[in-house]
Design an enzyme around this catalytic site. Structure first.
Site, PDB file in Angstrom:
ATOM      1  N   ARG A  98      19.984  -5.051  10.952  1.00 39.44           N
ATOM      2  CA  ARG A  98      20.938  -6.047  11.455  1.00 39.44           C
ATOM      3  C   ARG A  98      22.345  -5.792  10.940  1.00 39.44           C
ATOM      4  O   ARG A  98      23.263  -6.518  11.345  1.00 39.44           O
ATOM      5  CB  ARG A  98      20.507  -7.444  11.017  1.00 39.44           C
ATOM      6  CG  ARG A  98      19.602  -8.171  12.017  1.00 39.44           C
ATOM      7  CD  ARG A  98      19.071  -9.424  11.351  1.00 39.44           C
ATOM      8  NE  ARG A  98      18.899 -10.531  12.233  1.00 39.44           N
ATOM      9  CZ  ARG A  98      17.708 -11.126  12.460  1.00 39.44           C
ATOM     10  NH1 ARG A  98      16.605 -10.671  11.893  1.00 39.44           N
ATOM     11  NH2 ARG A  98      17.619 -12.165  13.246  1.00 39.44           N
TER      12      ARG A  98
ATOM     13  N   LYS B 256      12.704 -11.833  21.006  1.00 34.41           N
ATOM     14  CA  LYS B 256      12.259 -10.623  20.311  1.00 34.41           C
ATOM     15  C   LYS B 256      10.814 -10.729  19.816  1.00 34.41           C
ATOM     16  O   LYS B 256      10.033  -9.812  20.009  1.00 34.41           O
ATOM     17  CB  LYS B 256      13.161 -10.330  19.095  1.00 34.41           C
ATOM     18  CG  LYS B 256      14.588  -9.976  19.443  1.00 34.41           C
ATOM     19  CD  LYS B 256      15.334  -9.462  18.221  1.00 34.41           C
ATOM     20  CE  LYS B 256      15.487 -10.483  17.103  1.00 34.41           C
ATOM     21  NZ  LYS B 256      16.332 -11.650  17.443  1.00 34.41           N
TER      22      LYS B 256
ATOM     23  N   ARG C  77      24.115 -18.677  13.390  1.00 35.18           N
ATOM     24  CA  ARG C  77      23.318 -17.452  13.547  1.00 35.18           C
ATOM     25  C   ARG C  77      23.839 -16.608  14.703  1.00 35.18           C
ATOM     26  O   ARG C  77      23.830 -15.379  14.632  1.00 35.18           O
ATOM     27  CB  ARG C  77      21.837 -17.815  13.736  1.00 35.18           C
ATOM     28  CG  ARG C  77      21.189 -18.216  12.398  1.00 35.18           C
ATOM     29  CD  ARG C  77      19.925 -19.038  12.559  1.00 35.18           C
ATOM     30  NE  ARG C  77      18.901 -18.396  13.299  1.00 35.18           N
ATOM     31  CZ  ARG C  77      18.044 -19.030  14.126  1.00 35.18           C
ATOM     32  NH1 ARG C  77      18.130 -20.338  14.282  1.00 35.18           N
ATOM     33  NH2 ARG C  77      17.131 -18.361  14.751  1.00 35.18           N
TER      34      ARG C  77
ATOM     35  N   ARG D  20      11.250 -25.017  13.063  1.00 31.80           N
ATOM     36  CA  ARG D  20      11.851 -24.083  12.108  1.00 31.80           C
ATOM     37  C   ARG D  20      13.084 -24.697  11.467  1.00 31.80           C
ATOM     38  O   ARG D  20      13.914 -25.300  12.150  1.00 31.80           O
ATOM     39  CB  ARG D  20      12.237 -22.784  12.824  1.00 31.80           C
ATOM     40  CG  ARG D  20      11.263 -21.665  12.561  1.00 31.80           C
ATOM     41  CD  ARG D  20      11.625 -20.427  13.335  1.00 31.80           C
ATOM     42  NE  ARG D  20      12.896 -19.823  12.947  1.00 31.80           N
ATOM     43  CZ  ARG D  20      13.247 -18.597  13.267  1.00 31.80           C
ATOM     44  NH1 ARG D  20      12.415 -17.831  13.964  1.00 31.80           N
ATOM     45  NH2 ARG D  20      14.418 -18.115  12.910  1.00 31.80           N
TER      46      ARG D  20
ATOM     47  N   ARG E 166      12.758 -24.539  21.013  1.00 29.13           N
ATOM     48  CA  ARG E 166      11.837 -24.048  19.982  1.00 29.13           C
ATOM     49  C   ARG E 166      11.847 -24.985  18.777  1.00 29.13           C
ATOM     50  O   ARG E 166      10.830 -25.177  18.116  1.00 29.13           O
ATOM     51  CB  ARG E 166      12.253 -22.635  19.550  1.00 29.13           C
ATOM     52  CG  ARG E 166      11.271 -22.003  18.573  1.00 29.13           C
ATOM     53  CD  ARG E 166      11.594 -20.559  18.301  1.00 29.13           C
ATOM     54  NE  ARG E 166      12.718 -20.401  17.397  1.00 29.13           N
ATOM     55  CZ  ARG E 166      13.264 -19.231  17.079  1.00 29.13           C
ATOM     56  NH1 ARG E 166      12.806 -18.123  17.619  1.00 29.13           N
ATOM     57  NH2 ARG E 166      14.275 -19.160  16.250  1.00 29.13           N
TER      58      ARG E 166
HETATM   59  P1  AMP Z   1      14.559 -14.146  12.677  1.00 25.08           P
HETATM   60  O1  AMP Z   1      13.182 -14.696  12.578  1.00 25.08           O
HETATM   61  O2  AMP Z   1      14.576 -12.697  13.058  1.00 25.08           O
HETATM   62  O3  AMP Z   1      15.464 -14.979  13.533  1.00 25.08           O
HETATM   63  O4  AMP Z   1      15.174 -14.209  11.186  1.00 25.08           O
HETATM   64  C1  AMP Z   1      15.319 -15.450  10.513  1.00 25.08           C
HETATM   65  C2  AMP Z   1      16.284 -15.301   9.356  1.00 25.08           C
HETATM   66  O5  AMP Z   1      15.765 -14.366   8.406  1.00 25.08           O
HETATM   67  C3  AMP Z   1      17.674 -14.781   9.708  1.00 25.08           C
HETATM   68  O6  AMP Z   1      18.523 -15.781  10.186  1.00 25.08           O
HETATM   69  C4  AMP Z   1      18.111 -14.214   8.359  1.00 25.08           C
HETATM   70  O7  AMP Z   1      18.491 -15.253   7.465  1.00 25.08           O
HETATM   71  C5  AMP Z   1      16.817 -13.617   7.833  1.00 25.08           C
HETATM   72  N1  AMP Z   1      16.684 -12.195   8.265  1.00 25.08           N
HETATM   73  C6  AMP Z   1      15.750 -11.684   9.130  1.00 25.08           C
HETATM   74  N2  AMP Z   1      15.933 -10.366   9.278  1.00 25.08           N
HETATM   75  C7  AMP Z   1      17.009 -10.022   8.526  1.00 25.08           C
HETATM   76  C8  AMP Z   1      17.710  -8.810   8.275  1.00 25.08           C
HETATM   77  N3  AMP Z   1      17.342  -7.647   8.877  1.00 25.08           N
HETATM   78  N4  AMP Z   1      18.761  -8.848   7.416  1.00 25.08           N
HETATM   79  C9  AMP Z   1      19.128  -9.984   6.807  1.00 25.08           C
HETATM   80  N5  AMP Z   1      18.543 -11.167   7.011  1.00 25.08           N
HETATM   81  C10 AMP Z   1      17.479 -11.194   7.860  1.00 25.08           C
END
Ligand code: AMP
Length: 191
Positions: free
Chosen positions: A88, A13, A144, A133, A127
């Protein structure tokens, strides 16, 4: 142009969001990136978010919603935006609908990237080696994926029912996937 980009962790993404947003001259807004920046800066939001992120859980809706609301109120997002990783949950869908309709606009498309489950885990483990990360450990990666399947995958049907779902095969090289997204959105690539 108001777009959302969905897909399980590891679907690519972030990479694709920048390319699509650049094409339209709109900001790519990644909730994960905003949370990570807050964690790095040690803000109260970051301290709160980190508890959930490190466990692979979602940050509570109220926290996430108000953060997105503030971000899309900024000047650069007035012509449009691409949301990467939001909404989400079904509660976030309703909240976003409210934010967009308040400004008299509509959501133009919900792009979802589909990638095989095993490929996702392999990409994230790779990654982990390059980006380091905190949430790219094997246990958290699996958690996740589970949370995505139970909380977020159902949103695909919500947007399909609205007739704005754009499903794109996310397997293969980055440029191939970008080309598929552009084709699905009827975008003529710039030469
Ligand atoms: P990402 O970088 O999109 O994989 O997001 C990393 C982490 O941030 C996720 O595993 C969640 O803990 C948190 N996060 C990101 N976007 C959301 C969202 N829309 N709602 C809730 N938690 C989020």
């Amino acid at each position: 142009m108001r777009l959302i980009l969905m897909g399980p962790p590891g679907a690519g993404k972030g990479t694709q969001a920048t390319k699509i947003a650049d094409h339209f001259g709109i900001p790519a807004i990644s909730t994960g990136d905003i949370f990570r920046a807050n964690v790095t800066q040690g803000t109260p939001l970051g301290v709160e978010a980190k508890k959930y992120m490190d466990a692979g859980e979602y940050v509570p809706d109220e926290v996430t919603n108000s953060m997105v609301r503030n971000r899309i109120d900024e000047d650069d997002a007035q012509p449009g935006f691409l949301l990467d990783g939001y909404p989400r949950t079904t509660a976030q869908v309703a909240e976003l609908d409210g934010m967009i309709s308040f400004t008299g606009h509509k959501l133009d498309a919900a792009v979802v990237l589909t990638v095989d489950a095993e490929e996702l885990v392999q990409r994230l483990l790779k990654r982990a080696q390059t980006d380091g990360r905190a949430d790219d450990t094997e246990d958290v990666i699996r958690r996740r994926q589970e949370v995505y399947a139970s909380e977020t995958a159902p949103l695909i049907e919500v947007y399909r029912a609205r007739g704005i779902l754009v499903e794109v095969d996310g397997m293969g090289e980055v440029d191939e996937v970008t080309a598929r997204i552009f084709a699905a959105l009827d975008i003529v690539p710039e030469s």
